[in-house]
Design a protein around this motif. Structure first.
Motif, PDB file in Angstrom:
ATOM      1  N   ILE A   1     -13.898  -3.498  19.375  1.00  0.00           N
ATOM      2  CA  ILE A   1     -12.715  -2.831  18.795  1.00  0.00           C
ATOM      3  C   ILE A   1     -11.636  -2.653  19.851  1.00  0.00           C
ATOM      4  N   CYS A   2     -12.042  -2.252  21.057  1.00  0.00           N
ATOM      5  CA  CYS A   2     -11.056  -2.097  22.141  1.00  0.00           C
ATOM      6  C   CYS A   2     -10.425  -3.444  22.498  1.00  0.00           C
ATOM      7  N   LEU A   3     -11.211  -4.505  22.503  1.00  0.00           N
ATOM      8  CA  LEU A   3     -10.658  -5.834  22.751  1.00  0.00           C
ATOM      9  C   LEU A   3      -9.644  -6.201  21.672  1.00  0.00           C
ATOM     10  N   THR A   4      -9.951  -5.829  20.431  1.00  0.00           N
ATOM     11  CA  THR A   4      -9.025  -6.092  19.324  1.00  0.00           C
ATOM     12  C   THR A   4      -7.691  -5.392  19.561  1.00  0.00           C
ATOM     13  N   ILE A   5      -7.764  -4.148  19.979  1.00  0.00           N
ATOM     14  CA  ILE A   5      -6.531  -3.385  20.235  1.00  0.00           C
ATOM     15  C   ILE A   5      -5.718  -4.032  21.345  1.00  0.00           C
ATOM     16  N   ILE A   6      -6.396  -4.471  22.393  1.00  0.00           N
ATOM     17  CA  ILE A   6      -5.697  -5.100  23.520  1.00  0.00           C
ATOM     18  C   ILE A   6      -4.999  -6.384  23.072  1.00  0.00           C
ATOM     19  N   ILE A   7      -5.704  -7.209  22.304  1.00  0.00           N
ATOM     20  CA  ILE A   7      -5.115  -8.475  21.857  1.00  0.00           C
ATOM     21  C   ILE A   7      -3.932  -8.224  20.926  1.00  0.00           C
ATOM     22  N   ARG A   8      -4.067  -7.258  20.004  1.00  0.00           N
ATOM     23  CA  ARG A   8      -2.945  -6.958  19.113  1.00  0.00           C
ATOM     24  C   ARG A   8      -1.758  -6.405  19.893  1.00  0.00           C
ATOM     25  N   ALA A   9      -2.019  -5.626  20.925  1.00  0.00           N
ATOM     26  CA  ALA A   9      -0.920  -5.101  21.734  1.00  0.00           C
ATOM     27  C   ALA A   9      -0.194  -6.224  22.474  1.00  0.00           C
ATOM     28  N   ILE A  10      -0.956  -7.191  22.972  1.00  0.00           N
ATOM     29  CA  ILE A  10      -0.346  -8.326  23.667  1.00  0.00           C
ATOM     30  C   ILE A  10       0.500  -9.155  22.713  1.00  0.00           C
TER      31      ILE A  10
ATOM     32  N   LEU B   1     -18.623 -10.624  15.025  1.00  0.00           N
ATOM     33  CA  LEU B   1     -17.424 -11.385  14.691  1.00  0.00           C
ATOM     34  C   LEU B   1     -16.719 -10.777  13.484  1.00  0.00           C
ATOM     35  N   GLN B   2     -17.491 -10.362  12.491  1.00  0.00           N
ATOM     36  CA  GLN B   2     -16.906  -9.712  11.319  1.00  0.00           C
ATOM     37  C   GLN B   2     -16.239  -8.392  11.714  1.00  0.00           C
ATOM     38  N   LEU B   3     -16.878  -7.644  12.591  1.00  0.00           N
ATOM     39  CA  LEU B   3     -16.309  -6.373  13.037  1.00  0.00           C
ATOM     40  C   LEU B   3     -14.957  -6.589  13.692  1.00  0.00           C
ATOM     41  N   TYR B   4     -14.842  -7.635  14.504  1.00  0.00           N
ATOM     42  CA  TYR B   4     -13.558  -7.910  15.147  1.00  0.00           C
ATOM     43  C   TYR B   4     -12.470  -8.113  14.102  1.00  0.00           C
ATOM     44  N   TYR B   5     -12.729  -8.906  13.078  1.00  0.00           N
ATOM     45  CA  TYR B   5     -11.675  -9.223  12.122  1.00  0.00           C
ATOM     46  C   TYR B   5     -11.378  -8.078  11.156  1.00  0.00           C
ATOM     47  N   VAL B   6     -12.361  -7.244  10.865  1.00  0.00           N
ATOM     48  CA  VAL B   6     -12.063  -6.038  10.088  1.00  0.00           C
ATOM     49  C   VAL B   6     -11.140  -5.129  10.888  1.00  0.00           C
ATOM     50  N   ALA B   7     -11.488  -4.908  12.169  1.00  0.00           N
ATOM     51  CA  ALA B   7     -10.634  -4.076  13.019  1.00  0.00           C
ATOM     52  C   ALA B   7      -9.251  -4.692  13.176  1.00  0.00           C
ATOM     53  N   ASN B   8      -9.200  -6.010  13.336  1.00  0.00           N
ATOM     54  CA  ASN B   8      -7.922  -6.694  13.496  1.00  0.00           C
ATOM     55  C   ASN B   8      -7.060  -6.559  12.235  1.00  0.00           C
ATOM     56  N   ASN B   9      -7.698  -6.683  11.063  1.00  0.00           N
ATOM     57  CA  ASN B   9      -6.947  -6.555   9.820  1.00  0.00           C
ATOM     58  C   ASN B   9      -6.382  -5.154   9.649  1.00  0.00           C
ATOM     59  N   LEU B  10      -7.163  -4.134  10.000  1.00  0.00           N
ATOM     60  CA  LEU B  10      -6.673  -2.763   9.890  1.00  0.00           C
ATOM     61  C   LEU B  10      -5.492  -2.525  10.833  1.00  0.00           C
ATOM     62  N   LEU B  11      -5.592  -3.049  12.053  1.00  0.00           N
ATOM     63  CA  LEU B  11      -4.478  -2.918  12.991  1.00  0.00           C
ATOM     64  C   LEU B  11      -3.253  -3.694  12.496  1.00  0.00           C
ATOM     65  N   THR B  12      -3.493  -4.854  11.893  1.00  0.00           N
ATOM     66  CA  THR B  12      -2.378  -5.646  11.371  1.00  0.00           C
ATOM     67  C   THR B  12      -1.670  -4.902  10.237  1.00  0.00           C
ATOM     68  N   LEU B  13      -2.435  -4.205   9.380  1.00  0.00           N
ATOM     69  CA  LEU B  13      -1.819  -3.425   8.316  1.00  0.00           C
ATOM     70  C   LEU B  13      -0.901  -2.348   8.884  1.00  0.00           C
ATOM     71  N   GLY B  14      -1.392  -1.650   9.927  1.00  0.00           N
ATOM     72  CA  GLY B  14      -0.545  -0.644  10.564  1.00  0.00           C
ATOM     73  C   GLY B  14       0.679  -1.266  11.215  1.00  0.00           C
TER      74      GLY B  14
END
Length: 567
Positions: free
Chosen positions: A364-373, A536-549
């Motif tokens: 999840i933290c990796l997801t946040i970092i990638i979305r921030a970049i 892998l599924q967890l990454y994309y669920v977290a990524n989708n939630l961050l993308t919605l925000g």
């Protein structure tokens, strides 16, 4: 194109790349078969000597404990591995990996990698010499040892005298991880020169339990002349028969790989070696490497050295051996095209895991970092989409005005883009950025042993396995497990729902065909991800939630994006 549409398209295109390239390369770019290797000896071309194969029948299965007692043994004791070396045949044929368990249960035994010939899943390494003018040790030879236990601090030497003037020695050493060093020495006290060829071999019964796929190679693998070869499979060896597949190489290594485990013979890196794979038709497969022929004069001795790896595909361990002189040993993991991008992502994820202690939270933290970049890219994309949306009426007017004059239409469109400072390609840029990210994360989370058996929270006890909780079997109340894409775990369902929510947050596409494609895409992706690792599924669920925000923020910063296009 809208942001979430680009993201979903990036996933779809990346999946097509992952699946499609393997199919096309195997169908239209088949590997070239290698002819049987030969060597010039005294001006005459002769076939290279074949290392001795296992003498046990692949169809005879006996209890491992009984077979282990049939030969005197030298114990192996290190922090990472345990087992023994059989003095009969001088085989490393008993090895377990202490840091890895078979299952997630507390009383699970350690993973067994090597097992003696004649037992279930026989798998072992042997070392010796081939030649015609001397009595040589073989699989029935019983060696004499100068110690009882092999440890990183204490090597063990095995000796055997053929009674005809030649003495053979095998010195085994092992490090703190998974690497053995085997030093082979021959002393010739006979009256005539002795011509021999040292070799090492790995023999296994049966194919890998991890099936080789378009996205992950398992089975025969090696690095020859600086290039790692993934093209040989067990079926290829069955078809090739006794000739097998041979490679002439200076440096490199050869062995067998599973998803998480690897064995490899590593000959001396500064001399030419003949290496290859072969099958005997009974379910036994062999990888071997033979050093150049040596001639030992009367009264002389000669020593050669090779290494043997048997262990887990831990990224840092493989990289350390590569840095120590084993070329491309990190490619024992089938990273694919984007290894230059995947390994930094892995090291960041591993660093997060070490400091956080929970692999799921690290994802999840990796997801946040990638979305921030990627957020600045998304901002520019939204600004470009806003301009293109404003220009749509003018573009439609130009298309109607110059519908019969395509060159003039292109000129007018380019002039419009220039005057309005709009870039029609800017909206597609995130696709090309997200594709390598998707493929890299897919590889990292699908292949890394570091995620194996790591829990996250609640019902997710192993992030390397599919999500076990699925309504298809009423959350376990029905006694069956849905197969493949029908195994719709809760994470896969959440992934589909969050993708659908992204679609609903966007303006409705003007093209009815595009509307239909985007309506079905989230549910197709849900089915695609269902059998994959929960991590892998967890990454994309977290990524989708961050993308919605992120979408809500960007829509707020770009007024009018969701308003109907005015004529």
């Amino acid at each position: 194109m809208e942001n979430s549409r680009n993201f979903i398209l990036a996933i779809a295109l990346s999946a097509l790349v992952i699946i499609g390239w393997g199919f096309l390369s195997k169908r239209y770019l088949p590997p070239v078969a290698n002819p049987p290797a030969t060597e010039i000896v005294k001006g005459k071309q002769v076939a290279l000597p074949k290392p001795e194969a296992a003498q046990d029948s692949a169809n005879t299965i006996r209890d491992r404990a009984i077979v282990l007692r049939e030969s005197p043994r030298i114990a192996i004791a290190t922090p990472r591995i345990a087992g023994s070396i059989a003095l009969k045949g001088a085989r490393i044929d008993d090895l377990v990996l202490l840091g890895h368990r078979e299952t997630i249960t507390k009383d699970s035994p350690p993973v067994r990698l090597l097992s003696p010939g004649g037992t279930q899943d026989a798998y072992f390494a042997g070392f010796g010499w081939s030649g015609d003018n001397a009595a040589l040790p073989n699989g029935d030879t019983v060696w004499t040892a100068d110690g009882t236990t092999l440890t990183p601090a204490k090597p063990v030497t095995l000796s055997w005298d053929n009674g005809k003037g030649q003495r053979f020695q095998l010195k085994f050493a092992v490090d703190q991880n998974y690497m053995f060093t085997v030093t082979q020495t021959v002393t010739n006290t006979g009256p005539a020169p002795l011509t021999l060829r040292p070799y090492g071999l790995i023999s296994r019964v049966g194919i890998s339990k991890d099936p080789s796929s378009w996205t992950m190679h398992t089975g025969p693998i090696g690095t020859f002349n600086g290039a790692t070869n993934y093209s040989v499979g067990f079926k290829d060896l069955d078809s090739a028969g006794a000739a097998g597949q041979r490679f002439q190489t200076t440096g490199g290594w050869i062995g067998f790989g599973d998803k998480y485990w690897q064995t490899a013979i590593i000959p001396a890196q500064n001399v030419s070696a003949d290496a290859g794979f072969r099958a005997d038709g009974s379910g036994r497969y062999q990888a071997d490497a033979a050093a150049p022929t040596i001639t030992i004069a009367a009264g002389k001795s000669q020593t050669t050295e090779q290494r043997f790896f048997a262990g887990a595909k831990e990224v840092r361990v493989l990289d350390a051996y590569q840095d120590a002189g084993v070329p491309q040993f990190d490619r024992a993991i089938d990273w694919g095209w984007f290894v230059w991008f995947e390994k930094p992502i892995f090291y960041l994820l591993d660093w997060l895991f070490v400091h956080i202690g929970n692999f799921g939270v690290a994802i999840i933290c990796l997801t946040i970092i990638i979305r921030a970049i990627l957020f600045p890219v998304a901002q520019k994309q939204f600004a470009s989409m806003g301009k293109m949306r404003v220009l749509q009426p003018k573009m439609k007017a130009l298309q109607d005005r110059y519908k019969d004059d395509k060159p003039r239409l292109q000129q007018e469109m380019m002039a419009l883009y220039k005057s309005e400072k709009a870039n029609p390609m800017a909206g597609c840029l995130p696709i090309f950025i997200q594709m390598p990210i998707f493929i890299a994360l897919y590889k990292v989370l699908a292949l890394s042993i570091e995620m194996r058996h790591q829990p996250f929270a609640l019902w997710i006890k192993d992030l390397s396995a599919p999500d076990p909780l699925t309504p298809i079997n009423l959350f376990g109340y029905l006694p069956f497990q849905p197969p493949g894409m029908l195994h719709l775990g809760m994470l896969a369902i959440l992934l589909g729902i969050t993708m659908w929510a992204q679609m609903k947050l966007n303006p409705v596409a003007g093209d009815p065909a595009q509307q239909q494609v985007m309506a079905i895409m989230p549910w197709m992706m849900m089915l695609f991800f269902a059998p994959l690792a929960a991590g892998l599924q967890l990454y994309y669920v977290a990524n989708n939630l961050l993308t919605l925000g992120q979408q809500r923020i960007l829509y707020a910063r770009t007024p009018g994006m969701k308003d109907p296009v005015k004529p």
